[in-house]
Write an enzyme that holds these catalytic residues in place. Structure first.
Site, PDB file in Angstrom:
ATOM      1  N   ASP A 156      -8.390 -12.361 -16.506  1.00 15.36           N
ATOM      2  CA  ASP A 156      -8.399 -13.805 -16.635  1.00 15.36           C
ATOM      3  C   ASP A 156     -10.137 -14.143 -17.582  1.00 15.36           C
ATOM      4  O   ASP A 156      -9.713 -13.239 -18.570  1.00 15.36           O
ATOM      5  CB  ASP A 156      -9.628 -14.132 -15.251  1.00 15.36           C
ATOM      6  CG  ASP A 156      -9.704 -15.665 -14.920  1.00 15.36           C
ATOM      7  OD1 ASP A 156      -8.995 -16.622 -15.120  1.00 15.36           O
ATOM      8  OD2 ASP A 156     -11.677 -15.779 -14.856  1.00 15.36           O
ATOM      9  N   SER A 157      -9.741 -15.907 -17.608  1.00 14.38           N
ATOM     10  CA  SER A 157     -11.006 -15.950 -18.666  1.00 14.38           C
ATOM     11  C   SER A 157     -12.211 -15.408 -18.560  1.00 14.38           C
ATOM     12  O   SER A 157     -13.052 -15.254 -19.778  1.00 14.38           O
ATOM     13  CB  SER A 157     -10.600 -17.477 -18.822  1.00 14.38           C
ATOM     14  OG  SER A 157     -11.168 -18.161 -17.491  1.00 14.38           O
ATOM     15  N   TYR A 172     -11.428 -21.948 -20.157  1.00 10.11           N
ATOM     16  CA  TYR A 172     -10.409 -22.385 -21.187  1.00 10.11           C
ATOM     17  C   TYR A 172      -9.846 -23.975 -20.778  1.00 10.11           C
ATOM     18  O   TYR A 172      -8.984 -24.468 -21.682  1.00 10.11           O
ATOM     19  CB  TYR A 172      -8.825 -21.719 -20.703  1.00 10.11           C
ATOM     20  CG  TYR A 172      -8.827 -19.768 -20.941  1.00 10.11           C
ATOM     21  CD1 TYR A 172      -9.961 -19.502 -22.141  1.00 10.11           C
ATOM     22  CD2 TYR A 172      -7.732 -18.820 -20.734  1.00 10.11           C
ATOM     23  CE1 TYR A 172     -10.420 -18.105 -22.853  1.00 10.11           C
ATOM     24  CE2 TYR A 172      -7.700 -17.897 -21.571  1.00 10.11           C
ATOM     25  CZ  TYR A 172      -8.635 -17.259 -22.601  1.00 10.11           C
ATOM     26  OH  TYR A 172      -8.478 -16.119 -23.497  1.00 10.11           O
ATOM     27  N   CYS A 203      -5.922 -16.801 -14.593  1.00 12.76           N
ATOM     28  CA  CYS A 203      -6.099 -17.841 -15.106  1.00 12.76           C
ATOM     29  C   CYS A 203      -5.189 -18.739 -14.645  1.00 12.76           C
ATOM     30  O   CYS A 203      -4.341 -18.547 -15.760  1.00 12.76           O
ATOM     31  CB  CYS A 203      -6.254 -17.409 -16.263  1.00 12.76           C
ATOM     32  SG  CYS A 203      -7.254 -18.820 -17.065  1.00 12.76           S
ATOM     33  N   ASN A 204      -5.261 -20.310 -14.038  1.00 11.15           N
ATOM     34  CA  ASN A 204      -4.304 -20.848 -13.964  1.00 11.15           C
ATOM     35  C   ASN A 204      -4.387 -21.749 -15.186  1.00 11.15           C
ATOM     36  O   ASN A 204      -3.395 -22.271 -15.605  1.00 11.15           O
ATOM     37  CB  ASN A 204      -5.083 -21.987 -12.953  1.00 11.15           C
ATOM     38  CG  ASN A 204      -5.092 -21.419 -11.075  1.00 11.15           C
ATOM     39  OD1 ASN A 204      -4.089 -22.479 -11.064  1.00 11.15           O
ATOM     40  ND2 ASN A 204      -5.756 -20.723 -10.847  1.00 11.15           N
ATOM     41  N   THR A 205      -5.166 -21.712 -15.926  1.00 14.92           N
ATOM     42  CA  THR A 205      -4.957 -22.685 -17.041  1.00 14.92           C
ATOM     43  C   THR A 205      -4.443 -22.306 -17.889  1.00 14.92           C
ATOM     44  O   THR A 205      -2.762 -22.674 -18.994  1.00 14.92           O
ATOM     45  CB  THR A 205      -6.529 -22.788 -17.487  1.00 14.92           C
ATOM     46  OG1 THR A 205      -7.007 -23.419 -17.086  1.00 14.92           O
ATOM     47  CG2 THR A 205      -5.732 -23.883 -19.169  1.00 14.92           C
ATOM     48  N   GLU A 215     -20.384 -21.631 -11.024  1.00 16.45           N
ATOM     49  CA  GLU A 215     -21.596 -21.087 -11.733  1.00 16.45           C
ATOM     50  C   GLU A 215     -22.808 -21.343 -11.729  1.00 16.45           C
ATOM     51  O   GLU A 215     -23.915 -20.157 -11.761  1.00 16.45           O
ATOM     52  CB  GLU A 215     -21.098 -21.428 -13.617  1.00 16.45           C
ATOM     53  CG  GLU A 215     -20.041 -20.908 -13.960  1.00 16.45           C
ATOM     54  CD  GLU A 215     -19.816 -19.483 -14.176  1.00 16.45           C
ATOM     55  OE1 GLU A 215     -20.607 -19.014 -14.476  1.00 16.45           O
ATOM     56  OE2 GLU A 215     -18.312 -19.380 -14.085  1.00 16.45           O
ATOM     57  N   CYS A 275      -7.659 -23.828  -9.499  1.00 17.12           N
ATOM     58  CA  CYS A 275      -8.412 -22.518  -9.970  1.00 17.12           C
ATOM     59  C   CYS A 275      -8.873 -21.765  -9.712  1.00 17.12           C
ATOM     60  O   CYS A 275      -9.090 -21.933  -8.282  1.00 17.12           O
ATOM     61  CB  CYS A 275      -9.507 -23.425 -11.019  1.00 17.12           C
ATOM     62  SG  CYS A 275     -10.695 -23.092 -11.833  1.00 17.12           S
ATOM     63  N   THR A 276      -9.008 -20.483  -9.997  1.00 15.46           N
ATOM     64  CA  THR A 276      -9.905 -19.246  -9.465  1.00 15.46           C
ATOM     65  C   THR A 276     -11.533 -19.292  -8.997  1.00 15.46           C
ATOM     66  O   THR A 276     -11.406 -18.720  -7.674  1.00 15.46           O
ATOM     67  CB  THR A 276      -9.703 -18.196 -10.215  1.00 15.46           C
ATOM     68  OG1 THR A 276      -9.811 -18.036 -11.680  1.00 15.46           O
ATOM     69  CG2 THR A 276      -8.548 -17.061 -10.338  1.00 15.46           C
ATOM     70  N   HIS A 277     -12.017 -19.977  -9.464  1.00 14.29           N
ATOM     71  CA  HIS A 277     -13.243 -20.698  -8.923  1.00 14.29           C
ATOM     72  C   HIS A 277     -13.174 -20.976  -7.160  1.00 14.29           C
ATOM     73  O   HIS A 277     -14.218 -20.617  -6.783  1.00 14.29           O
ATOM     74  CB  HIS A 277     -13.646 -21.220  -9.730  1.00 14.29           C
ATOM     75  CG  HIS A 277     -14.691 -21.121 -11.544  1.00 14.29           C
ATOM     76  ND1 HIS A 277     -13.766 -19.616 -12.038  1.00 14.29           N
ATOM     77  CD2 HIS A 277     -15.477 -20.296 -11.234  1.00 14.29           C
ATOM     78  CE1 HIS A 277     -14.357 -19.590 -13.067  1.00 14.29           C
ATOM     79  NE2 HIS A 277     -16.033 -19.456 -12.466  1.00 14.29           N
TER      80      HIS A 277
END
Lengths: 267, 267
Positions: free
Chosen positions: A15-16, A47, A78-80, A154, A186-188
């Site tokens: 992942d990023s 990303y 990472c989705n991107t 974040e 998105c993983t977030h």
């Protein structure tokens, strides 16, 4: 290219940043005996605001790193990166991104109208709509980039009136189109799930792509499960920047007292 | 190390992204005959959430790139890089960061209480307070990281009720301490100037470090100004990702129909 791997080799997850830890958590629930080797490219994140060319270059280097460490399979959390960098990528090992499993789950659940939210680059790539249209050509699909969600998570403002106001603005166009299913692309975003669910209403199904990819990996590898033992498997986490901060988050998300950390350089 | 440079050589300006364009605009107002070579490290931005070690590594590579292109002086427009990466950096050329000029301006203006806002890394570095205390030991200083300001500016929500609510939350602790001067310690923040000025009140002086560094560079180089000619000097912009998006912003900020762009790779 993949070197010597065996069923004792770890599953590689990339992942990023820290978001992929939700994929690790989901994988551990389904494949508790599998060791995991994680790579978080924290020196170059995020990303989601970079061009597809740059994300492709980074992804190839990161996947090569995992392959060089002899993983038995690679999960691009990472989705991107999943959205823009996996076409034509062949490393001689099983490799999964999160877009395909997330789209499949949404196609299964939806009554006809699917919403997608993600980073600017993921939405621009049109990867989720393309995957959904392949699976169910008649679906109505509406996409929305939500660039402030990652920095809000974040910042730790998960349940906050400001985050709610921003989410309301982003989600309004999707609600106007009366979506019945919403992909958290998105993983977030799963960390904002309670707030998002409240805003879209209980009747809208949320698709968490971390859960979906873990399910896909588990059914592919589950039959040929790796080591079995009385001691838990050893996980190892590599990051390109800030191992202390990453370690603190990993311990919290995974509920472990200690995690094995390594700082690596990636060019 | 600096190779052959002359008064015809450009001034090198480096930033993590587009923010440094405010420094370019300020430099052009003061030194209209000087050509500028700009480097925006858009493939690895933002710097403000990365560790000091990583920002130092990136900064050294970026400054080396400018020196290799034969600039006659280097301006580090990025506050985070200025705050953490310039100590002990010697490239055999005049080199300025934005922290020292910004701190000097604030020390000159303040009646005793200075506020600093910036990215997480800039605030963590304590670089502005250290510079201020060297200049005026008795100053009262209060710092606040504002990690959402950069993504809000990138989202284009400069004048917006949500941005105002977030700014109110960030600025409240500074207002409680009754600051009389506020340093905008990030090149993105001048774009929020009207909103910030409204919230802190007209009596609080805002210090824009882009303006301050341009003034410092102009008085250092002004006497030995470069080429003089009837044609305007040629500026050139290098970026590590997304030249199209950068070019659109540069044209808007600099008010030019065409800008000379180049995509470069940095490791």
């Amino acid at each position: 290219m993949a070197g010597e791997t065996s069923q004792l080799s770890p599953i590689g997850v990339f992942d990023s940043g820290v978001g992929g830890l939700t994929v690790v958590a989901a994988l551990r629930r389904r494949l508790p005996d599998e060791p995991i080797l994680y790579l978080g490219d924290t020196a170059r994140l995020p990303y989601g605001i970079k061009t597809a060319e740059t994300v492709r270059r980074y992804t190839r280097r990161n996947v090569d790193f995992l392959v060089g460490r002899r993983v038995r399979a690679v999960v691009v959390a990472c989705n991107t990166a999943s959205a823009v960098a996996l076409d034509g990528l062949d490393v001689g090992l099983p490799l999964w991104g999160v877009v395909e499993p997330g789209a499949r789950r949404a196609a299964d659940l939806s009554h006809g109208r699917v919403g997608i939210i993600g980073t600017a680059s993921t939405i621009l790539s049109d990867a989720y709509p393309r995957a959904l249209r392949r699976l169910r050509p008649g679906l109505e699909i509406v996409s929305q980039a939500c660039p402030l969600f990652v920095p809000l998570v974040e910042e730790g403002w998960h349940e906050d009136e400001i985050t709610e106001a921003i989410a309301r603005r982003y989600l309004e166009p999707l609600l106007e189109r009366q979506i019945d299913t919403l992909v958290l692309g998105c993983t977030h975003y799963p960390l904002l799930k309670p707030l998002i669910q409240r805003l879209v209403g209980e009747e809208v199904r949320l698709v968490d792509s971390a859960e979906s990819v873990a399910e896909t990996v588990a059914s592919a590898l589950g039959g040929a499960a790796g080591r079995r033992g009385s001691t838990p498997p050893e996980h190892h986490f590599c990051v390109t920047d800030g191992p202390e901060r990453f370690g603190a988050l990993a311990r919290r998300i995974l509920g472990e007292a200690e995690v094995s950390l390594e700082l690596v350089e990636m060019t």
